[in-house]
Enzyme design. Sequence first.
Site, PDB file in Angstrom:
ATOM      1  N   LYS A  52       1.004  -1.312   0.000  1.00 46.85           N
ATOM      2  CA  LYS A  52      -0.123   0.030  -0.098  1.00 46.85           C
ATOM      3  C   LYS A  52       0.941   1.345   0.006  1.00 46.85           C
ATOM      4  O   LYS A  52       0.548   2.138  -0.798  1.00 46.85           O
ATOM      5  CB  LYS A  52      -1.153   0.009   1.310  1.00 46.85           C
ATOM      6  CG  LYS A  52      -1.960  -1.104   1.253  1.00 46.85           C
ATOM      7  CD  LYS A  52      -2.829  -1.248   2.183  1.00 46.85           C
ATOM      8  CE  LYS A  52      -3.845  -2.488   2.386  1.00 46.85           C
ATOM      9  NZ  LYS A  52      -4.484  -2.785   3.541  1.00 46.85           N
ATOM     10  N   GLN A  96      -4.778  -1.890   9.589  1.00 47.63           N
ATOM     11  CA  GLN A  96      -4.684  -3.284   9.045  1.00 47.63           C
ATOM     12  C   GLN A  96      -4.863  -4.292   9.858  1.00 47.63           C
ATOM     13  O   GLN A  96      -4.536  -4.513  10.991  1.00 47.63           O
ATOM     14  CB  GLN A  96      -2.987  -3.377   8.624  1.00 47.63           C
ATOM     15  CG  GLN A  96      -2.564  -4.902   7.895  1.00 47.63           C
ATOM     16  CD  GLN A  96      -3.412  -4.670   6.207  1.00 47.63           C
ATOM     17  OE1 GLN A  96      -3.481  -3.569   6.038  1.00 47.63           O
ATOM     18  NE2 GLN A  96      -3.936  -5.730   5.869  1.00 47.63           N
ATOM     19  N   ASP A 119     -10.954   2.678   3.898  1.00 45.61           N
ATOM     20  CA  ASP A 119     -11.362   1.050   4.007  1.00 45.61           C
ATOM     21  C   ASP A 119     -12.829   0.833   3.925  1.00 45.61           C
ATOM     22  O   ASP A 119     -13.203  -0.473   3.586  1.00 45.61           O
ATOM     23  CB  ASP A 119     -10.618   0.240   4.998  1.00 45.61           C
ATOM     24  CG  ASP A 119      -9.303  -0.366   4.912  1.00 45.61           C
ATOM     25  OD1 ASP A 119      -8.948  -0.585   3.796  1.00 45.61           O
ATOM     26  OD2 ASP A 119      -8.629  -0.538   6.078  1.00 45.61           O
TER      27      ASP A 119
HETATM   28  N1  GUN Z   1      -6.835  -7.200   6.028  1.00 42.99           N
HETATM   29  C1  GUN Z   1      -7.127  -8.019   5.015  1.00 42.99           C
HETATM   30  N2  GUN Z   1      -7.783  -7.141   4.278  1.00 42.99           N
HETATM   31  C2  GUN Z   1      -7.863  -5.748   4.380  1.00 42.99           C
HETATM   32  C3  GUN Z   1      -8.084  -4.642   4.073  1.00 42.99           C
HETATM   33  O1  GUN Z   1      -8.751  -4.424   2.915  1.00 42.99           O
HETATM   34  N3  GUN Z   1      -7.895  -3.525   4.853  1.00 42.99           N
HETATM   35  C4  GUN Z   1      -7.287  -3.648   6.136  1.00 42.99           C
HETATM   36  N4  GUN Z   1      -7.274  -2.584   7.157  1.00 42.99           N
HETATM   37  N5  GUN Z   1      -7.025  -4.751   6.681  1.00 42.99           N
HETATM   38  C5  GUN Z   1      -7.022  -6.005   5.782  1.00 42.99           C
END
Ligand code: GUN
Length: 291
Positions: A52, A96, A119
């Site tokens: 990211k 995350q 998100d």
């Molecule tokens: N863990 C797995 N997929 C995601 C996501 O799209 N965002 C976040 N913050 N954690 C995750």
Amino acid sequence: MILLDGKKTSEAIKKEIALEVEQLVANGSRRPKLVAILVGDDGASRTYVNNKEKACQDVGFDSAVIRYPGDTSEEELLAKIDEINGDPGVDGLIVQLPLPPHIDEAKVIHNISPSKDVDGFHSQNVGKLMLGEETFVSATPYGIMALLEHYNIDTKGKHCVVLGRSNIVGRPISNLLSLKGNPGDCTVTICHSKTRNIEQHTRMADIIIAAIGIPQFLKEDMVKEGAVVVDVGITRVPDATRAKGYRLVGDVDFEHVAPKCSYITPVPGGVGPMTIVSLMRNTLQAMKQHK
Ligand code: GUN
């Protein structure tokens, strides 16, 4: 069989975002900024956060990653979130997942300002999504929709079977595909761990979204000829022949399922890169809304 190439599609979208950012900056705007919080040292989560951060660089965003040890208290995490919520220089904030078990994930998500929740996990944004209102669509479902759109896949009136009912993928993609629009207008069936005779459902599906996290769960005899298959799974399976000691395996037995499909996503290079670019889209949107 046509491969739904998420890598190529996401690169094209990234270029569009990068261009828009340069235009905004040329017009005196600051760059969009995404902050990611990572708690603990889960290998997959680390990789996702690094990817990211790299994507932010690629599209010209500012970014920061705040890394906390696994024994960080919920209180400390919530205090940091409060601080970032109040920072006018930050457009998007993600924490995350998964978090260590002593931290209440729902509480953490609830504390993220909905206007920075790129998100799309906050109940306010999930609620808007359910109603078909404009909001931050969580990145993986957003990426799947973008991929279907990019390849002009006709979803209208089609029977879509979603495997998995997670808040991150199964529920939102089920909702999006059932909403009016294109992609959308599907008849959606959600299958999960308690569903009986899953293969009876999948065999009737025009479109299958596999998001259950069981490597190679979807087999050749579970898929009808000409189906569209989207594989959201991404499990690390030990593999001594690989430099990293593992390989990434999706929820679909690709080798045997692919020949039956009209379209299918590969793993890696399918949904994964689309997820990341969708997060970039949301961050740019957040920045425009904050302006
Ligand atoms: N863990 C797995 N997929 C995601 C996501 O799209 N965002 C976040 N913050 N954690 C995750």
